[in-house]
Design an enzyme around this catalytic site. Structure first.
Site, short mmCIF file in Angstrom:
data_model
loop_
_atom_site.label_atom_id
_atom_site.label_comp_id
_atom_site.label_asym_id
_atom_site.label_seq_id
_atom_site.Cartn_x
_atom_site.Cartn_y
_atom_site.Cartn_z
NE ARG A 1 -8.07 -8.26 2.11
CZ ARG A 1 -8.13 -7.25 1.24
NH1 ARG A 1 -8.39 -6.15 1.69
NH2 ARG A 1 -7.82 -7.50 0.06
CD GLN B 1 -3.69 -5.07 -2.45
OE1 GLN B 1 -3.38 -5.80 -1.40
NE2 GLN B 1 -4.60 -4.30 -2.49
CG ASP C 1 -10.38 -4.81 -7.36
OD1 ASP C 1 -10.14 -5.90 -6.88
OD2 ASP C 1 -9.33 -3.86 -7.43
C1 S3P Z 1 -4.89 -3.30 -5.91
C2 S3P Z 1 -4.76 -4.59 -6.24
C3 S3P Z 1 -5.58 -5.51 -6.27
C4 S3P Z 1 -6.85 -5.17 -6.12
C5 S3P Z 1 -7.03 -4.21 -5.12
C6 S3P Z 1 -6.16 -2.77 -5.38
C7 S3P Z 1 -3.86 -2.18 -5.83
O1 S3P Z 1 -5.26 -6.41 -5.25
O2 S3P Z 1 -7.74 -6.16 -5.96
O3 S3P Z 1 -8.45 -3.91 -5.04
O4 S3P Z 1 -4.39 -0.91 -5.70
O5 S3P Z 1 -2.77 -2.41 -5.89
P1 S3P Z 1 -3.89 -7.45 -5.34
O6 S3P Z 1 -2.81 -6.95 -5.30
O7 S3P Z 1 -4.35 -8.22 -4.11
O8 S3P Z 1 -4.37 -8.66 -6.26
#
Ligand code: S3P
Length: 435
Positions: free
Chosen positions: A122, A171, A316
């Protein structure tokens, strides 16, 4: 693991308690670890990913007491982190990996973080790039134009800066804000498209110096103070599987208790309502994260267009929304869904594979600037042999599709569901009959 067989269900009924929100649980644990003293986290999600976060905190010198039967985690912290004596294993948790990269970049010790093989694929450059602009010193595995775990994080002084998000990602934003807690000066994140704001809300709850003005977040070095107790609302992303199951299966009527209704996560509810869904939202508590009871009944759905700017608030839920679209009257278009390629699996590929098996007319259009998915709704799904691709959200989406299919379906391996929702099969079995 042996494949499971899912038979059609004749209706979902009852009051369902979905476990705590995954994103909020991670953040509650991490911020509690930075605040001196004891924090009790109620309705904490005991899933594989959140356990990774708790274990990592233990290796960083924080005491963690778990009471899984009561869904409680207690964090007892000296108020700072200690150098870990071993490398930190993020398992399959992308959220843990990216948030800890931000947090560890600002510490006065070195650390190494790695993970399970799925996580090693990833992309991490999206986090490393802004962190390096803050002064972070991180060595990662380089492949082509990206960087990946394992990462070696060296101690370095951080300074504030302004980062405008290129890819909307909660994230990445969270990693920068956590680094900003340890940086000199002001750290700002500009979000052209808003992403889930749990980190900001939780930082405010812990008394951090954070301000939010239109699309810009600003944080300064702060000493966090524990609120003593935190209640984690139930996960809307997990609830979405029950919501769509109830909408698609005749005679269904369910009530989901205490679900998070944070507006930055409500995209799927907005889209489903637009499609004709009966979903009644009754506010339970405003709190630092609002929560509500949701009543959902079988509804006939119609197709819609989901615009790219709506995607972050339902990222999600896209797999299960694709299942809903497959049973809606007419065409549904999902625009700008390219981020699905870099989730636990390539979710465009996993969903296309499975929906085609169920007899759905699905077309993936890869354009220069964005990827779109077009689904022509069908009256029925035919029985099929389906595959989870080791992805929790694909697996649960396929279980819901199978429950609403004409005949039984098999799914190759659903052990991955424990990543976010270990109780899923038990809960679905008790609210609707499957063998
Ligand atoms: C999340 C952010 C999302 C989401 C993941 C959880 C988080 O990812 O898809 O399941 O807890 O901040 P991205 O920040 O890559 O969009």
């Amino acid at each position: 693991m042996k494949p499971i067989i899912i038979k059609p269900c004749s209706g979902l009924k009852g009051i369902i308690r979905i476990p705590g929100d995954k994103s909020i649980s991670h953040r509650a644990a991490i911020l509690s670890a930075l605040a001196k003293g004891k924090t009790e986290i109620k309705n904490f999600l005991f899933s594989d990913d959140c356990l990774v976060t708790l274990n990592t905190l233990k290796h960083l010198g924080v005491r963690v007491v778990t009471r899984p039967r009561l869904s409680e985690a207690v964090i007892i912290s000296p108020g700072f982190l200690k150098k870990p004596s071993r490398f930190l294993n993020m398992g399959e948790s992308g959220t843990s990996a990216r948030m800890f990269l931000g947090l560890l970049a600002g510490q006065d010790f070195c650390s190494i973080i790695g993970g399970a093989s799925s996580l090693l694929h990833r992309p991490m450059l999206r986090v490393l790039e802004p962190l390096r602009l803050m002064g972070a010193c991180v060595r990662a595995r380089k492949i082509k134009n990206d960087e990946f775990l394992p990462c070696e994080i060296f101690s370095n002084e951080l300074h504030g800066f302004t980062w405008e998000q290129k890819v909307p990602s909660a994230q990445v934003k969270s990693a920068i804000l956590l680094a900003g807690l340890f940086a000199k000066g002001v750290t700002s994140v500009v979000e052209p498209v808003r992403t889930r704001d749990h980190t900001e809300r939780m930082l405010k709850l812990f008394g951090a110096q954070i301000s939010i003005e239109h699309k810009t977040l600003r944080i300064r070095k702060s000493v966090l103070k524990s609120p003593g107790e935190i209640f984690v609302a139930s996960d809307i992303s997990s609830a979405a599987f029950f919501i769509v199951a109830a909408l698609l299966i005749k005679n269904s009527k369910i009530i989901l208790k205490n679900v998070s209704i944070n507006p930055t996560r409500m995209g799927a509810i907005r889209v489903l309502k637009r499609m004709g869904a009966y979903i009644k939202v009754s506010l339970v508590k405003e709190s630092f994260e609002p929560r509500a009871d949701l009543e959902v009944c079988f509804s006939s759905l119609k197709g819609t267009i989901v615009k790219a700017r709506e995607i972050p608030a339902l990222i999600d839920e896209l797999p299960i929304l694709m299942v809903a679209a497959s049973k809606a009257k007419g065409k549904t278009l999902f625009e700008g869904v390219g981020e699905l390629r870099v989730k636990e699996t390539d979710r465009i590929r996993s969903m296309e594979f499975n929906l085609l098996k169920l007899g759905v007319d699905i077309r993936v259009k890869s354009l220069k600037e964005s990827e779109n998915i077009e689904i022509q709704g069908a009256d029925s799904f035919k029985g099929a042999c389906l595959k989870s691709f080791a992805d929790h959200r694909t697996a649960m989406s396929m279980i819901v599709a199978a429950l609403s299919a004409d005949t039984a379906c098999s799914i190759d391996d659903v052990s991955c569901i424990s990543k976010s929702f270990p109780q899923f099969l038990t809960l679905i079995k008790t609210s609707c009959c499957i063998s």
